[in-house]
Design an enzyme around this catalytic site. Structure first.
Site, PDB file in Angstrom:
ATOM      1  N   ARG A   1       0.785  -1.322   0.009  1.00 55.29           N
ATOM      2  CA  ARG A   1       0.082  -0.027   0.076  1.00 55.29           C
ATOM      3  C   ARG A   1       0.893   1.154  -0.115  1.00 55.29           C
ATOM      4  O   ARG A   1       0.599   2.193  -0.663  1.00 55.29           O
ATOM      5  CB  ARG A   1      -1.018  -0.066   1.272  1.00 55.29           C
ATOM      6  CG  ARG A   1      -1.587   1.373   1.515  1.00 55.29           C
ATOM      7  CD  ARG A   1      -2.945   1.486   2.121  1.00 55.29           C
ATOM      8  NE  ARG A   1      -2.862   0.593   3.525  1.00 55.29           N
ATOM      9  CZ  ARG A   1      -2.010   0.698   4.454  1.00 55.29           C
ATOM     10  NH1 ARG A   1      -1.291   1.762   4.637  1.00 55.29           N
ATOM     11  NH2 ARG A   1      -2.216  -0.198   5.471  1.00 55.29           N
TER      12      ARG A   1
ATOM     13  N   TYR B   1     -16.459  17.127 -15.441  1.00 55.20           N
ATOM     14  CA  TYR B   1     -16.913  15.614 -15.468  1.00 55.20           C
ATOM     15  C   TYR B   1     -17.951  15.438 -14.333  1.00 55.20           C
ATOM     16  O   TYR B   1     -17.790  16.138 -13.411  1.00 55.20           O
ATOM     17  CB  TYR B   1     -15.831  14.635 -15.304  1.00 55.20           C
ATOM     18  CG  TYR B   1     -15.764  13.237 -14.994  1.00 55.20           C
ATOM     19  CD1 TYR B   1     -16.842  12.501 -15.992  1.00 55.20           C
ATOM     20  CD2 TYR B   1     -15.484  12.604 -13.927  1.00 55.20           C
ATOM     21  CE1 TYR B   1     -17.356  11.482 -15.628  1.00 55.20           C
ATOM     22  CE2 TYR B   1     -16.127  11.371 -13.671  1.00 55.20           C
ATOM     23  CZ  TYR B   1     -16.870  10.629 -14.408  1.00 55.20           C
ATOM     24  OH  TYR B   1     -17.243   9.274 -14.281  1.00 55.20           O
TER      25      TYR B   1
ATOM     26  N   ASP C   1      -7.070  19.313 -14.143  1.00 53.64           N
ATOM     27  CA  ASP C   1      -7.379  17.909 -14.405  1.00 53.64           C
ATOM     28  C   ASP C   1      -7.057  17.978 -15.923  1.00 53.64           C
ATOM     29  O   ASP C   1      -7.643  18.590 -16.845  1.00 53.64           O
ATOM     30  CB  ASP C   1      -8.901  17.811 -14.165  1.00 53.64           C
ATOM     31  CG  ASP C   1      -9.336  16.225 -14.734  1.00 53.64           C
ATOM     32  OD1 ASP C   1      -8.611  15.717 -15.484  1.00 53.64           O
ATOM     33  OD2 ASP C   1     -10.469  15.830 -14.242  1.00 53.64           O
TER      34      ASP C   1
ATOM     35  N   LYS D   1      -8.041   7.220 -19.133  1.00 55.48           N
ATOM     36  CA  LYS D   1      -8.166   7.560 -20.495  1.00 55.48           C
ATOM     37  C   LYS D   1      -7.014   7.656 -21.482  1.00 55.48           C
ATOM     38  O   LYS D   1      -6.519   6.546 -21.633  1.00 55.48           O
ATOM     39  CB  LYS D   1      -8.910   8.992 -20.336  1.00 55.48           C
ATOM     40  CG  LYS D   1      -9.890   9.263 -19.291  1.00 55.48           C
ATOM     41  CD  LYS D   1     -11.151   8.390 -19.881  1.00 55.48           C
ATOM     42  CE  LYS D   1     -12.146   8.147 -18.764  1.00 55.48           C
ATOM     43  NZ  LYS D   1     -12.314   8.631 -17.341  1.00 55.48           N
TER      44      LYS D   1
HETATM   45  C1  LIG Z   1     -12.185  14.946 -17.080  1.00 58.43           C
HETATM   46  C2  LIG Z   1     -12.283  13.532 -16.060  1.00 58.43           C
HETATM   47  N1  LIG Z   1     -11.586  13.628 -14.825  1.00 58.43           N
HETATM   48  C3  LIG Z   1     -11.782  12.523 -13.841  1.00 58.43           C
HETATM   49  C4  LIG Z   1     -12.511  11.416 -14.284  1.00 58.43           C
HETATM   50  C5  LIG Z   1     -12.714  10.214 -13.300  1.00 58.43           C
HETATM   51  O1  LIG Z   1     -11.950   9.333 -13.514  1.00 58.43           O
HETATM   52  P1  LIG Z   1     -12.066   7.640 -13.185  1.00 58.43           P
HETATM   53  O2  LIG Z   1     -13.318   7.520 -13.854  1.00 58.43           O
HETATM   54  O3  LIG Z   1     -10.910   7.045 -13.724  1.00 58.43           O
HETATM   55  O4  LIG Z   1     -12.383   7.707 -11.692  1.00 58.43           O
HETATM   56  C6  LIG Z   1     -13.057  11.312 -15.560  1.00 58.43           C
HETATM   57  C7  LIG Z   1     -13.949  10.159 -15.831  1.00 58.43           C
HETATM   58  O5  LIG Z   1     -14.318  10.010 -17.063  1.00 58.43           O
HETATM   59  C8  LIG Z   1     -12.958  12.308 -16.569  1.00 58.43           C
HETATM   60  O6  LIG Z   1     -13.543  12.376 -17.777  1.00 58.43           O
END
Ligand SMILES: Cc1ncc(COP(=O)(O)O)c(C=O)c1O
Length: 391
Positions: free
Chosen positions: A60, A113, A186, A211
Site C-alpha cells: 500500500r 466531468y 485536470d 483515458k
Molecule cells: C475529466 C475527467 N476527470 C476525472 C475522471 C474520473 O476518472 P475515473 O473514471 O478514472 O475515476 C473522468 C472520468 O471520466 C474524467 O473524464
C-alpha cells in the site's frame, strides 16, 4: 515508506517521446529486464527490524511496479513527484483531503466531468468543503469566485468535459495565487503530450489515467503530479493513509500505455481534425465544438498552451435531443459507451450518460449534445460511420 524509496526520472532535457519510453525505470540490475516486472507481492522481507531494501515494506505504501509508473508520470508532467491511484476519482478524493480542511472553499468548473462534480457536491460538502462554480474560460469570473482566506483550491479542467471550454492556465494560476489558493488542473482530456500545466504555473495535475494515459480501455486508474515538495509530502501521507492505490497489474498496464502516448495522441488529433471538419459542413449538425476550429472561442489560448487540439469532439444536433440519441444509437464503428481516450472511437450522450449526475444543476449540459472520443481507426471509416448515423 522510507526516504530510500525513490522515483527514477533522470531524463530531464530529453524529448517527450524519450521520456515516455524510458522515464521511471532503469533495466533491472539482476536480470536486465527492460520492462518493469509486475511485483505481485504485498510485503517485503526486511534485512532486520526496520532494515528495508530500497524503501519497500508493504505494497500500500510502495510497490516497485507502481514506483516505475509514478516516476514516468512525474517525468511526463515535469513535476516534482507523481502518484498513482486506483481511479481518477480516488486521486481527486485523496487530493481534496490532503489540501483542504472542513470549512474551506474550492472554485470548481461550471462544466466538469459529472463524477468530479458528484464528488465535490455529494461527498466533500457533507465533509465540510464548500464549492462554487465558475466558467474556466472567464478569468474575471474565476477571480470573483475566490473567497479570500477561505478558498484553498481553484480546480479546472481544460479542455472541459464535455463542452471543451479552454481555461488559460497561466492566467488562472496567477489569479489563484493572488487569492491565496492553489491551481489544480485536470489534464485528462489533453494528456501530458498535448499540455503540461505545471510548466504554466499550475500546482497540481490530476489525471484519470483510465483515458489517454492508459489509452487502451483496459484499466481504470488515476494520477496526481505535484509541483513542489511541500504538496508532495501531504499527498504521500494521504496516499498511504487513505490507501486508494492501484495494484501492480494495473500499474503495469497503465505504464505500458504511456510508452505509446505520443504516437497515439498524434493520430487521435489527426482523426479528430478530420471528423470536426466533416461535421462542420453537415446540415444535421448545428454546432461543432472542437478547440482546433478557429470558430472555437478558446482557439487562441489552446494554440498557445497545447501542442495540438486533442481527440475529443462534441457537437449539437439541429433536430434536438431525439436526433442526438438517434445518432448515438445508429453509429457502428463509434461504439456507444462512456469513457474516452482509448484507441477505439466512442460516442455518447452526455446528458443521459456521463453527465446525468449534473442534471438540474448549474453544470447541466445541453440535451442535443453528442460527445465523440475519436479513436485511431482509419479516418475515412469514422467519417462514413458518422455520415450514415446522421443521415
Ligand atoms: C475529466 C475527467 N476527470 C476525472 C475522471 C474520473 O476518472 P475515473 O473514471 O478514472 O475515476 C473522468 C472520468 O471520466 C474524467 O473524464
Amino acid at each position: 515508506m522510507s526516504q530510500e524509496h525513490r522515483q527514477e526520472h533522470p531524463l530531464k532535457g530529453v524529448g517527450f517521446e524519450t521520456r515516455a519510453i524510458h522515464a521511471g525505470y532503469e533495466p533491472d540490475p539482476t536480470t536486465g529486464a527492460v520492462i518493469p516486472p509486475i511485483y505481485a507481492t504485498s510485503t517485503y522481507k526486511q534485512d532486520g527490524v526496520g532494515g528495508l531494501r530500497g524503501g519497500y515494506e508493504y505494497s500500500r505504501s510502495a510497490n516497485p511496479t507502481r514506483t516505475a509508473l509514478e516516476g514516468a508520470l512525474a517525468a511526463l508532467e515535469e513535476g516534482e513527484r507523481g502518484f498513482a491511484f486506483s481511479s481518477g476519482l480516488a486521486a481527486e478524493d485523496t487530493l481534496l483531503r490532503a489540501l483542504c480542511r472542513p470549512g474551506d472553499h474550492a472554485v470548481i468548473p461550471d462544466d466538469a466531468y459529472g463524477g468530479t462534480f458528484r464528488l465535490f457536491d455529494k461527498v466533500a460538502v457533507p465533509w465540510g468543503l464548500k464549492h462554487s462554480p465558475a466558467a474556466v474560460d472567464d478569468v474575471d469570473a474565476v477571480r470573483a469566485s475566490i473567497r479570500p482566506g477561505e478558498t484553498k483550491l481553484v480546480w479546472i479542467e481544460t479542455p472541459t468535459n464535455p463542452m471543451l471550454s479552454i481555461g488559460d492556465i497561466e492566467a488562472l494560476a496567477a489569479v489563484a495565487h493572488e487569492g491565496g489558493a492553489l491551481l489544480v488542473v485536470d489534464n485528462t482530456f489533453a494528456s501530458p503530450y498535448l499540455q503540461q500545466p505545471l510548466t504554466l504555473g499550475a500546482d497540481v495535475v490530476v489525471h484519470s489515467t483510465t483515458k489517454y494515459v492508459g489509452g487502451h480501455s483496459d484499466v481504470v486508474g488515476g494520477a496526481l503530479v505535484v509541483r513542489d515538495q511541500e504538496i508532495a509530502e501531504k499527498v504521500t501521507f494521504h496516499q498511504n493513509a487513505m490507501g486508494a492505490v492501484p495494484g501492480p497489474f494495473d500499474a503495469f498496464l497503465t505504464h505500458r500505455g504511456i510508452k505509446t502516448l505520443a504516437v497515439r495522441m498524434d493520430r487521435h488529433c489527426d482523426n479528430a481534425e478530420r471528423v470536426a471538419d466533416f461535421l462542420t459542413s453537415h446540415p444535421k449538425v448545428d454546432t461543432v465544438i472542437y478547440p482546433g476550429l478557429e470558430t472555437h472561442p478558446g482557439h487562441e489560448v489552446a494554440q498557445r498552451q497545447m501542442r495540438r487540439f486533442g481527440g475529443m469532439v462534441s457537437f449539437r444536433c439541429t433536430d434536438g435531443e431525439a436526433a442526438a440519441l438517434r445518432v448515438c444509437e445508429r453509429a457502428e464503428v463509434f461504439t456507444l459507451g462512456e469513457s474516452l481516450g482509448g484507441v477505439e472511437s466512442l460516442i455518447e450522450h452526455p446528458g443521459r450518460m456521463t453527465h446525468a449526475s449534473v442534471a438540474g444543476t448549474d453544470l447541466e449540459v445541453p440535451a442535443d449534445l453528442v460527445r465523440l472520443s475519436v479513436g485511431i481507426e482509419n479516418a475515412d471509416d469514422l467519417i462514413a460511420d458518422l455520415e450514415q448515423a446522421l443521415d
